[in-house]
Design a protein around this motif. Structure first.
Motif, PDB file in Angstrom:
ATOM      1  N   UNK A  72     -46.871 -12.204  70.853  1.00  0.00           N
ATOM      2  CA  UNK A  72     -46.829 -13.601  70.414  1.00  0.00           C
ATOM      3  C   UNK A  72     -48.048 -14.398  70.869  1.00  0.00           C
ATOM      4  N   UNK A  73     -48.610 -14.053  72.003  1.00  0.00           N
ATOM      5  CA  UNK A  73     -49.741 -14.797  72.558  1.00  0.00           C
ATOM      6  C   UNK A  73     -51.019 -14.643  71.719  1.00  0.00           C
ATOM      7  N   UNK A  74     -51.051 -13.596  70.858  1.00  0.00           N
ATOM      8  CA  UNK A  74     -52.290 -13.325  70.109  1.00  0.00           C
ATOM      9  C   UNK A  74     -52.032 -13.068  68.624  1.00  0.00           C
ATOM     10  N   UNK A  75     -50.943 -13.614  68.096  1.00  0.00           N
ATOM     11  CA  UNK A  75     -50.634 -13.313  66.693  1.00  0.00           C
ATOM     12  C   UNK A  75     -50.026 -14.500  65.964  1.00  0.00           C
ATOM     13  N   UNK A  76     -50.213 -14.458  64.644  1.00  0.00           N
ATOM     14  CA  UNK A  76     -49.519 -15.386  63.757  1.00  0.00           C
ATOM     15  C   UNK A  76     -48.407 -14.596  63.084  1.00  0.00           C
TER      16      UNK A  76
END
Length: 147
Positions: A72-76
């Motif tokens: 979640x920290x690096x994705x859409x």
């Protein structure tokens, strides 16, 4: 929403999901948002692609969704309405309008985030789900970053 939204650090992945709802039953935007809020205290996804191809922005791209544990920290997160056939079995139920809208959205997002890889939820390590019931990494190979 009373949960403090976390900032998104960097977009390295565009993760495609399905709502895992029957293709013959509408799943409203309100229901989608309510499911995320009930389970996680916030909306889960950044974009919702309805059966008619309408793309609905849900979360700002600057905040974390809650759609892909450990990523979640690096994705859409992009979710399409459907993913189950009339019998409730996992199946690629995308309409032609959804296929077109997903492609155009992903083309736009890869233009904004050229380093981001497109994957399906099921293509992430340790995910034991069929979601989104097709392989986005292959279907959108022409949009993937060059090595």
């Amino acid at each position: 929403m009373n949960k403090q939204l976390k900032p998104l650090k960097k977009v390295l992945l565009l993760v495609v999901h399905c709502t895992a709802t029957k293709c013959n039953r509408p799943f409203s935007v309100e229901n989608l948002i309510a499911c995320g809020e009930a389970k996680y205290g916030q909306c889960s996804y950044h974009y919702y692609v309805r059966r008619d191809g309408e793309v609905i922005p849900l979360l700002p791209e600057t905040v974390q969704g809650v759609h892909a544990r450990h990523y979640n920290y690096c994705s859409l997160g992009i979710v399409y309405e459907g993913g189950l056939n009339e019998k409730g079995q996992a199946y690629d139920t995308r309409t032609e309008a959804q296929k077109h809208a997903l492609y155009e959205l992903l083309k736009e997002l890869t233009g904004e985030y050229p380093q981001a890889r497109i994957v399906g939820h099921c293509e992430l390590p340790h995910v034991a789900k069929d979601c989104p019931c097709y392989r986005p990494s292959c279907e959108y190979a022409n949009l993937q970053p060059k090595c």
